[in-house]
Write an enzyme that holds these catalytic residues in place. Structure first.
Site, PDB file in Angstrom:
ATOM      1  N   GLU A  66       0.819  -1.209   0.000  1.00 43.26           N
ATOM      2  CA  GLU A  66       0.000   0.000   0.000  1.00 43.26           C
ATOM      3  C   GLU A  66       0.855   1.261   0.000  1.00 43.26           C
ATOM      4  OE1 GLU A  66      -4.259  -1.206   1.854  1.00 43.26           O
ATOM      5  OE2 GLU A  66      -2.717  -0.813   3.336  1.00 43.26           O
ATOM      6  N   CYS A 106       3.766   8.311   1.385  1.00 39.06           N
ATOM      7  CA  CYS A 106       4.153   7.355   2.407  1.00 39.06           C
ATOM      8  C   CYS A 106       4.337   6.002   1.713  1.00 39.06           C
ATOM      9  CB  CYS A 106       3.044   7.310   3.458  1.00 39.06           C
ATOM     10  SG  CYS A 106       3.361   6.168   4.780  1.00 39.06           S
ATOM     11  N   CYS A 120       4.709  -6.830   7.680  1.00 36.58           N
ATOM     12  CA  CYS A 120       5.820  -6.475   8.567  1.00 36.58           C
ATOM     13  C   CYS A 120       6.003  -7.583   9.591  1.00 36.58           C
ATOM     14  CB  CYS A 120       5.534  -5.160   9.282  1.00 36.58           C
ATOM     15  SG  CYS A 120       6.920  -4.609  10.313  1.00 36.58           S
ATOM     16  N   CYS A 171       4.384  -5.211  16.231  1.00 36.47           N
ATOM     17  CA  CYS A 171       3.981  -4.237  17.249  1.00 36.47           C
ATOM     18  C   CYS A 171       2.476  -4.411  17.491  1.00 36.47           C
ATOM     19  CB  CYS A 171       4.268  -2.814  16.782  1.00 36.47           C
ATOM     20  SG  CYS A 171       5.991  -2.573  16.358  1.00 36.47           S
ATOM     21  N   CYS A 218      -0.336  -2.064  15.794  1.00 37.27           N
ATOM     22  CA  CYS A 218      -0.237  -1.736  14.367  1.00 37.27           C
ATOM     23  C   CYS A 218      -0.921  -2.791  13.504  1.00 37.27           C
ATOM     24  CB  CYS A 218       1.242  -1.628  13.997  1.00 37.27           C
ATOM     25  SG  CYS A 218       1.535  -1.359  12.255  1.00 37.27           S
ATOM     26  N   LEU A 266       9.614   5.768  18.857  1.00 37.66           N
ATOM     27  CA  LEU A 266       9.892   5.551  20.273  1.00 37.66           C
ATOM     28  C   LEU A 266       8.669   4.900  20.924  1.00 37.66           C
ATOM     29  CD1 LEU A 266      11.913   6.177  22.594  1.00 37.66           C
ATOM     30  CD2 LEU A 266      10.582   8.259  22.996  1.00 37.66           C
ATOM     31  N   CYS A 286      -1.458   6.287  10.139  1.00 37.76           N
ATOM     32  CA  CYS A 286      -0.336   5.524  10.685  1.00 37.76           C
ATOM     33  C   CYS A 286      -0.796   4.208  11.287  1.00 37.76           C
ATOM     34  CB  CYS A 286       0.333   6.298  11.811  1.00 37.76           C
ATOM     35  SG  CYS A 286       1.143   7.770  11.274  1.00 37.76           S
TER      36      CYS A 286
HETATM   37  N1  SAH Z   1       8.012   0.269  10.644  1.00 33.74           N
HETATM   38  C1  SAH Z   1       8.429   1.606  10.754  1.00 33.74           C
HETATM   39  C2  SAH Z   1       7.753   2.528   9.778  1.00 33.74           C
HETATM   40  C3  SAH Z   1       6.292   2.291   9.498  1.00 33.74           C
HETATM   41  S1  SAH Z   1       5.148   2.504  10.850  1.00 33.74           S
HETATM   42  C4  SAH Z   1       8.226   2.120  12.147  1.00 33.74           C
HETATM   43  O1  SAH Z   1       7.585   1.442  12.940  1.00 33.74           O
HETATM   44  O2  SAH Z   1       8.751   3.177  12.448  1.00 33.74           O
HETATM   45  C5  SAH Z   1       4.758   4.210  10.738  1.00 33.74           C
HETATM   46  C6  SAH Z   1       4.392   4.886  12.050  1.00 33.74           C
HETATM   47  O3  SAH Z   1       3.049   4.551  12.436  1.00 33.74           O
HETATM   48  C7  SAH Z   1       5.282   4.516  13.213  1.00 33.74           C
HETATM   49  O4  SAH Z   1       5.767   5.688  13.812  1.00 33.74           O
HETATM   50  C8  SAH Z   1       4.346   3.774  14.136  1.00 33.74           C
HETATM   51  O5  SAH Z   1       4.743   3.940  15.452  1.00 33.74           O
HETATM   52  C9  SAH Z   1       3.006   4.410  13.829  1.00 33.74           C
HETATM   53  N2  SAH Z   1       1.840   3.604  14.180  1.00 33.74           N
HETATM   54  C10 SAH Z   1       1.678   2.281  14.024  1.00 33.74           C
HETATM   55  N3  SAH Z   1       0.456   1.894  14.466  1.00 33.74           N
HETATM   56  C11 SAH Z   1      -0.169   3.011  14.900  1.00 33.74           C
HETATM   57  C12 SAH Z   1      -1.470   3.278  15.444  1.00 33.74           C
HETATM   58  N4  SAH Z   1      -2.348   2.301  15.646  1.00 33.74           N
HETATM   59  N5  SAH Z   1      -1.775   4.556  15.767  1.00 33.74           N
HETATM   60  C13 SAH Z   1      -0.874   5.558  15.562  1.00 33.74           C
HETATM   61  N6  SAH Z   1       0.343   5.363  15.041  1.00 33.74           N
HETATM   62  C14 SAH Z   1       0.707   4.110  14.723  1.00 33.74           C
HETATM   63 FE1  SF4 Z   2       6.005  -2.894  11.579  1.00 39.49          FE
HETATM   64 FE2  SF4 Z   2       3.880  -1.513  12.292  1.00 39.49          FE
HETATM   65 FE3  SF4 Z   2       5.778  -2.027  14.072  1.00 39.49          FE
HETATM   66 FE4  SF4 Z   2       6.264  -0.265  12.072  1.00 39.49          FE
HETATM   67  S1  SF4 Z   2       4.798  -0.028  13.723  1.00 39.49           S
HETATM   68  S2  SF4 Z   2       7.617  -1.928  12.814  1.00 39.49           S
HETATM   69  S3  SF4 Z   2       5.062  -1.242  10.422  1.00 39.49           S
HETATM   70  S4  SF4 Z   2       4.490  -3.562  13.055  1.00 39.49           S
END
Ligand code: SAH
Ligand code: SF4
Length: 349
Positions: free
Chosen positions: A91, A104, A111, A115, A118, A219, A337
């Protein structure tokens, strides 16, 4: 080295490929203009000897992604779902403002970092993308603007779509070099932002390779216990190790680092959490981008109320720590995000 997409090759590799096959070196520049300035997506019309055209065609794809679905948000954000040639979902999101258009990009299909907040994490991991597949996402947005007769151009690229960029560093590096190259996309380094969930050795590698980009680190939480409960990566590289990598980056690069901080009710949006964040950020040349948790698949995680968010921001700002709250874009089309999940990976196989 073998790539499937011609856009994945560096200038040097393209030259080598040409000379190995008995062709003139200046063709490399000509081909790159075709790919990155004219943004052509077919070999037909490329003014090279027919034999070379055939050679390129049999060795490299010039177009790797097929568009499946395009959705537009009420706020102007556009999201595309593509499929790779081997049928994995990718995407891309375009976020317009009055003066800018940020793209983006995804660096992987899915991934592996898992996390818990996410949606991309919950879909699992398919594979890393080639540099050419990353670049094609940006080319496609350029093409969308010209097709729509919009007087816009891509001003910023953020590596914040699906995937962990530093788990695919070679391709991300190649993409950044090409985006920065005067003879290709000619984008300033400050317009390219790579975001990592905290792959500490990858942060040093960006500097070793001199990758033209700005660094952002997710972070998310400012104490080990909370961070570990949200991001498994913290078990491998905890905050002490991550901060060591960030400090090293700050010192060697002389740049700022952006820290992405997710506001989650009762977890990262409390008074104690604010104090931890202040302690962490105060001595460093970092600015914080706070994001209120977007909808995800975890019922235990909730967004804080507006009042809780404001109290948090006030506490942090009272200590002169720079913190901006990121306006969520494209939530209605699941383009914000952490919302990029397309279809579960099993369905894609
Ligand atoms: N994998 C990389 C880049 C993609 S994620 C990373 O984690 O940095 C892009 C951003 O979306 C990251 O800063 C992550 O912390 C944020 N993100 C992921 N899930 C989210 C959510 N449910 N609400 C708000 N931000 C989120
Ligand atoms: Fe992967 Fe989502 Fe974690 Fe970024 S925030 S490392 S995209 S699982």
């Amino acid at each position: 080295m073998y790539f499937k997409d011609i856009k994945s090759l560096s200038h040097e590799e393209l030259r080598r490929f040409l000379s190995d096959n008995g062709h003139k070196l200046y063709r490399a520049e000509q081909i790159r203009v075709w790919l990155f300035k004219l943004m052509m997506q077919a070999y037909e019309g490329l003014n090279v000897p027919a034999e070379l055209c055939e050679l390129l065609k049999t060795n490299f794809r010039i177009k790797s992604l097929r568009e499946e679905i395009k959705t537009e948000s009420s706020d102007g954000t556009v999201k595309w779902l593509y499929k790779t040639a081997d049928d994995f979902p990718v995407e891309t999101v375009m976020i317009p403002t009055e003066t800018r258009a940020s793209v983006c990009v995804s660096t992987q299909s899915g991934c592996a970092m898992d996390c818990v907040f996410c949606r991309t994490g919950s879909m699992g991991f398919n594979r890393s993308l080639e540099a050419g597949e990353i670049l094609e996402q940006i080319i496609n947005v350029h093409k969308y603007f010209s097709k729509e007769k919009q007087e816009r151009t891509v001003t910023n690229v953020i590596f914040m779509g699906m995937g962990e960029p530093l788990m695919n560093l070679e391709a991300v590096h190649r993409a950044c070099v090409c985006l920065h190259d005067q003879k290709a996309f000619a984008m300033g380094k400050g317009r390219l932002t790579v975001s990592t969930s905290g792959i500490a050795p990858g942060i040093a590698e960006l500097l070793d390779r001199n990758t033209p980009c700005h660094l952002a680190v997710s972070l998310v939480a400012a104490d080990n216990e909370t961070r570990e409960s949200l991001m498994p990566v913290n078990k491998r590289w905890n905050l002490t190790e991550l901060l060591k990598a960030i400090d090293n980056y700050l010192e060697r690069s002389g740049e700022w680092v952006t820290l992405e901080y997710i506001l989650i009710k009762n977890k990262t949006c409390t008074k104690t959490a604010a104090e931890n964040l202040i302690r962490l950020v105060k001595p460093r040349r970092c600015k914080v981008n706070a994001i209120v948790l977007n909808g995800n698949e975890n019922p235990e995680l909730q967004a804080p109320s507006e009042q809780e968010v404001n109290e948090f921001l006030e506490t942090v700002r009272a200590k002169s720590v720079q913190i901006n709250i990121r306006n969520p874009r494209g939530r209605d089309i699941l383009a914000a995000c952490g919302q990029l999940a397309s279809i579960p990976c099993k369905a894609a196989i």
